[in-house]
Design a protein around this motif. Structure first.
Motif, PDB file in Angstrom:
ATOM      1  N   LEU A 219       0.923  -0.896  -0.197  1.00 46.19           N
ATOM      2  CA  LEU A 219       0.146   0.331   0.272  1.00 46.19           C
ATOM      3  C   LEU A 219       0.709   0.806  -0.148  1.00 46.19           C
ATOM      4  O   LEU A 219       0.707   2.317  -0.408  1.00 46.19           O
ATOM      5  CB  LEU A 219      -1.150   0.043   1.119  1.00 46.19           C
ATOM      6  CG  LEU A 219      -2.130  -1.028   0.945  1.00 46.19           C
ATOM      7  CD1 LEU A 219      -2.851  -1.826   2.544  1.00 46.19           C
ATOM      8  CD2 LEU A 219      -2.984  -0.762  -0.097  1.00 46.19           C
ATOM      9  N   GLN A 220       1.786   1.386   0.789  1.00 48.90           N
ATOM     10  CA  GLN A 220       2.749   2.518   0.445  1.00 48.90           C
ATOM     11  C   GLN A 220       3.709   2.356  -0.596  1.00 48.90           C
ATOM     12  O   GLN A 220       3.636   3.846  -0.835  1.00 48.90           O
ATOM     13  CB  GLN A 220       4.136   2.529   1.974  1.00 48.90           C
ATOM     14  CG  GLN A 220       5.053   3.200   2.068  1.00 48.90           C
ATOM     15  CD  GLN A 220       3.563   4.700   2.626  1.00 48.90           C
ATOM     16  OE1 GLN A 220       3.254   4.323   3.582  1.00 48.90           O
ATOM     17  NE2 GLN A 220       4.782   5.508   2.690  1.00 48.90           N
ATOM     18  N   LEU A 221       3.630   1.763  -0.907  1.00 51.56           N
ATOM     19  CA  LEU A 221       4.298   1.896  -2.714  1.00 51.56           C
ATOM     20  C   LEU A 221       3.333   2.101  -3.650  1.00 51.56           C
ATOM     21  O   LEU A 221       3.684   2.967  -4.437  1.00 51.56           O
ATOM     22  CB  LEU A 221       4.971   0.109  -3.006  1.00 51.56           C
ATOM     23  CG  LEU A 221       5.856   0.138  -4.661  1.00 51.56           C
ATOM     24  CD1 LEU A 221       6.684   0.999  -4.573  1.00 51.56           C
ATOM     25  CD2 LEU A 221       5.954  -1.398  -4.777  1.00 51.56           C
ATOM     26  N   TRP A 222       2.500   1.574  -3.314  1.00 50.08           N
ATOM     27  CA  TRP A 222       1.242   2.009  -4.300  1.00 50.08           C
ATOM     28  C   TRP A 222       1.271   3.599  -4.162  1.00 50.08           C
ATOM     29  O   TRP A 222       0.538   4.068  -5.291  1.00 50.08           O
ATOM     30  CB  TRP A 222      -0.130   1.460  -3.987  1.00 50.08           C
ATOM     31  CG  TRP A 222      -1.333   1.489  -5.200  1.00 50.08           C
ATOM     32  CD1 TRP A 222      -1.185   2.270  -6.330  1.00 50.08           C
ATOM     33  CD2 TRP A 222      -2.385   0.418  -5.690  1.00 50.08           C
ATOM     34  NE1 TRP A 222      -2.260   2.001  -6.506  1.00 50.08           N
ATOM     35  CE2 TRP A 222      -3.174   0.709  -6.652  1.00 50.08           C
ATOM     36  CE3 TRP A 222      -2.887  -0.709  -4.892  1.00 50.08           C
ATOM     37  CZ2 TRP A 222      -4.345   0.345  -6.535  1.00 50.08           C
ATOM     38  CZ3 TRP A 222      -4.309  -1.223  -4.788  1.00 50.08           C
ATOM     39  CH2 TRP A 222      -4.778  -0.971  -5.863  1.00 50.08           C
ATOM     40  N   MET A 223       0.985   4.279  -2.811  1.00 48.73           N
ATOM     41  CA  MET A 223       0.977   5.159  -3.139  1.00 48.73           C
ATOM     42  C   MET A 223       2.030   6.370  -3.784  1.00 48.73           C
ATOM     43  O   MET A 223       1.127   7.414  -4.602  1.00 48.73           O
ATOM     44  CB  MET A 223       0.933   5.283  -1.737  1.00 48.73           C
ATOM     45  CG  MET A 223       0.637   7.545  -1.118  1.00 48.73           C
ATOM     46  SD  MET A 223       1.033   7.907   0.328  1.00 48.73           S
ATOM     47  CE  MET A 223       2.290   8.155   0.494  1.00 48.73           C
ATOM     48  N   PHE A 224       3.411   6.118  -3.698  1.00 46.74           N
ATOM     49  CA  PHE A 224       4.256   6.442  -4.369  1.00 46.74           C
ATOM     50  C   PHE A 224       3.238   6.405  -5.319  1.00 46.74           C
ATOM     51  O   PHE A 224       4.715   7.304  -6.540  1.00 46.74           O
ATOM     52  CB  PHE A 224       5.421   6.374  -3.804  1.00 46.74           C
ATOM     53  CG  PHE A 224       5.163   7.284  -2.789  1.00 46.74           C
ATOM     54  CD1 PHE A 224       5.858   8.395  -2.624  1.00 46.74           C
ATOM     55  CD2 PHE A 224       5.398   6.521  -1.160  1.00 46.74           C
ATOM     56  CE1 PHE A 224       6.261   9.080  -1.349  1.00 46.74           C
ATOM     57  CE2 PHE A 224       5.670   6.843  -0.069  1.00 46.74           C
ATOM     58  CZ  PHE A 224       5.864   8.075  -0.121  1.00 46.74           C
ATOM     59  N   ALA A 225       2.711   5.376  -5.943  1.00 48.41           N
ATOM     60  CA  ALA A 225       2.893   5.073  -7.485  1.00 48.41           C
ATOM     61  C   ALA A 225       1.377   5.326  -7.871  1.00 48.41           C
ATOM     62  O   ALA A 225       1.292   6.196  -9.005  1.00 48.41           O
ATOM     63  CB  ALA A 225       2.515   3.391  -7.875  1.00 48.41           C
ATOM     64  N   THR A 226       1.213   6.650  -7.679  1.00 43.38           N
ATOM     65  CA  THR A 226      -0.537   7.549  -7.771  1.00 43.38           C
ATOM     66  C   THR A 226       0.030   8.895  -7.523  1.00 43.38           C
ATOM     67  O   THR A 226      -0.244   9.677  -6.469  1.00 43.38           O
ATOM     68  CB  THR A 226      -1.425   6.634  -6.268  1.00 43.38           C
ATOM     69  OG1 THR A 226      -1.699   5.215  -6.337  1.00 43.38           O
ATOM     70  CG2 THR A 226      -2.920   7.896  -7.303  1.00 43.38           C
ATOM     71  N   PRO A 227       1.192   9.263  -8.201  1.00 38.53           N
ATOM     72  CA  PRO A 227       1.302  10.716  -7.703  1.00 38.53           C
ATOM     73  C   PRO A 227       0.627  11.531  -8.060  1.00 38.53           C
ATOM     74  O   PRO A 227       0.857  12.655  -7.270  1.00 38.53           O
ATOM     75  CB  PRO A 227       2.075  11.061  -9.504  1.00 38.53           C
ATOM     76  CG  PRO A 227       1.846   9.670 -10.501  1.00 38.53           C
ATOM     77  CD  PRO A 227       1.129   8.840  -9.295  1.00 38.53           C
ATOM     78  N   THR A 228      -0.652  11.567  -7.811  1.00 35.62           N
ATOM     79  CA  THR A 228      -2.012  12.539  -8.222  1.00 35.62           C
ATOM     80  C   THR A 228      -2.377  13.387  -6.700  1.00 35.62           C
ATOM     81  O   THR A 228      -2.767  13.507  -6.388  1.00 35.62           O
ATOM     82  CB  THR A 228      -2.940  12.318  -8.992  1.00 35.62           C
ATOM     83  OG1 THR A 228      -3.316  11.044  -8.700  1.00 35.62           O
ATOM     84  CG2 THR A 228      -3.324  12.483 -10.172  1.00 35.62           C
ATOM     85  N   VAL A 229      -1.624  12.193  -5.893  1.00 40.61           N
ATOM     86  CA  VAL A 229      -2.144  12.359  -4.267  1.00 40.61           C
ATOM     87  C   VAL A 229      -1.041  13.712  -3.436  1.00 40.61           C
ATOM     88  O   VAL A 229      -1.508  13.901  -2.904  1.00 40.61           O
ATOM     89  CB  VAL A 229      -1.420  11.432  -3.121  1.00 40.61           C
ATOM     90  CG1 VAL A 229      -1.669  11.258  -2.155  1.00 40.61           C
ATOM     91  CG2 VAL A 229      -2.197   9.983  -3.738  1.00 40.61           C
ATOM     92  N   TYR A 230       0.031  13.455  -4.409  1.00 41.42           N
ATOM     93  CA  TYR A 230       1.174  14.787  -4.046  1.00 41.42           C
ATOM     94  C   TYR A 230       1.820  15.653  -4.669  1.00 41.42           C
ATOM     95  O   TYR A 230       2.147  16.706  -4.946  1.00 41.42           O
ATOM     96  CB  TYR A 230       2.539  14.184  -3.598  1.00 41.42           C
ATOM     97  CG  TYR A 230       2.957  13.329  -3.613  1.00 41.42           C
ATOM     98  CD1 TYR A 230       3.756  13.909  -4.571  1.00 41.42           C
ATOM     99  CD2 TYR A 230       2.378  11.999  -4.122  1.00 41.42           C
ATOM    100  CE1 TYR A 230       4.681  12.293  -5.823  1.00 41.42           C
ATOM    101  CE2 TYR A 230       2.754  10.811  -4.329  1.00 41.42           C
ATOM    102  CZ  TYR A 230       4.558  10.891  -5.422  1.00 41.42           C
ATOM    103  OH  TYR A 230       5.089  10.296  -6.373  1.00 41.42           O
ATOM    104  N   MET A 231       1.046  15.931  -6.663  1.00 38.15           N
ATOM    105  CA  MET A 231       1.020  16.216  -7.623  1.00 38.15           C
ATOM    106  C   MET A 231       0.398  16.541  -8.988  1.00 38.15           C
ATOM    107  O   MET A 231      -0.792  15.787  -8.061  1.00 38.15           O
ATOM    108  CB  MET A 231       2.792  16.128  -8.079  1.00 38.15           C
ATOM    109  CG  MET A 231       2.809  15.095  -8.845  1.00 38.15           C
ATOM    110  SD  MET A 231       4.258  14.960  -9.646  1.00 38.15           S
ATOM    111  CE  MET A 231       5.362  14.469  -7.756  1.00 38.15           C
TER     112      MET A 231
END
Length: 302
Positions: A219-231
């Motif tokens: 899940l942590q890896l998936w979050m950073f693979a979802t760049p629209t969360v932070y950009m």
């Protein structure tokens, strides 16, 4: 009453698709059922009959989560809030990541709100069946009620954390647009994706307990693979080749961006949302189908 074959007798809330001929001595309110075989679709009518069970299981999860905690439900706000603070320092201040003309704390919190719900729903659903061992081995009920209830508990946390988003919008003077009417539908797509992943992982977790330990990392890896969360999407699509293709296949990229736009105002690109929407429905169907196929073995394996 004694039954000659290895099947269970339960009340009128049984699965009618699995009912066999009753013995002559059986009462009028007794059904005899056997395990279903092969691929089985979701029995929505059965889940509706057991809707009160889903509600009580979800409420049980909520109460257990915040039992004997000093801050209680405030933890639902603190998690995305603390992550927002970290992202604001490293991405907003130090890296200067663009935020679509919005204050970066508000931009990041809206994305993290959608992601935190998704991650909590997937994590809760994936461990729900293993955590309900005694319930599964003693009584009959639709097993899908367990991961669905776990995701329902995450909805409560989302509703609590959503209140802070409203406060932040007032503070920064950001008014929602007409796209806010689409926010419930987009949230429903995120919920479908979480249910699909959660039910699939719940079934796999029964047979392979390794998933319990690898899920937080995934899940942590998936979050950073979802760049629209932070950009913003324009910066998220700078990847090319294999990386860009993998990011485009991630349905949460489009769903998180669409939820932020719906909540904070802006123009939703409906053609770009079609792919994530279809992926959400397909993920939900695949997860539930696999869960239904193997659920008859849960009581023996768990």
């Amino acid at each position: 009453m004694p039954v000659s074959s290895p099947i269970a007798a339960i009340d009128e809330y049984s699965n009618p698709a699995a009912v066999s001929d009753l013995p002559a001595c059986a009462g009028p309110s007794t059904m005899v059922i056997g395990p279903s075989e092969g691929w089985q679709w979701i029995d929505l009518s059965e889940l509706w009959r057991f809707r009160e069970l889903v509600y009580f299981l979800a409420w049980r999860d909520v109460k257990i989560r915040y039992k004997q905690t000093a801050l209680g439900a405030a933890w639902a706000i603190l998690q995305p809030l603390m992550m927002m603070a970290v992202f604001t320092v490293f991405f907003g201040r130090m890296a200067g990541v663009p935020s679509a003309g919005l204050p970066y704390p508000l931009f990041a919190y809206a994305g993290l709100l959608a992601w935190t719900f998704f991650a909590a729903a997937v994590a809760g659903a994936s461990n729900s069946v293993v955590g309900s061992e005694r319930l599964i081995t003693k009584i009959y009920f639709p097993r899908l009620a367990i991961p669905f209830a776990a995701a329902g508990a995450a909805v409560v946390d989302f509703a609590v954390a959503l209140s802070l988003l409203g406060v932040m919008m007032l503070y920064y003077g950001v008014a929602p647009g007409v796209g806010l009417l689409a926010a419930p539908a987009i949230f429903g797509l995120i919920l479908l994706t979480a249910l699909g992943c959660g039910t699939l992982l719940a079934a796999l977790n029964v047979a392979y307990r390794d998933f319990r330990y690898v899920m937080p990392f995934l899940l942590q890896l998936w979050m950073f693979a979802t760049p629209t969360v932070y950009m913003q999407p324009s910066a998220a699509r700078t990847g090319s080749g294999l990386l860009g293709a993998l990011l485009s296949l991630n349905p949460m990229t489009g769903l998180v961006d669409a939820f932020r736009i719906a909540a904070l105002g802006g123009s939703i690109s409906w053609p770009l949302l079609l792919g994530p929407a279809l992926a959400a429905v397909a993920t939900f169907a695949a997860g539930c189908l696999y869960f239904r196929k193997v659920e008859d073995r849960f009581a023996d394996v768990i």
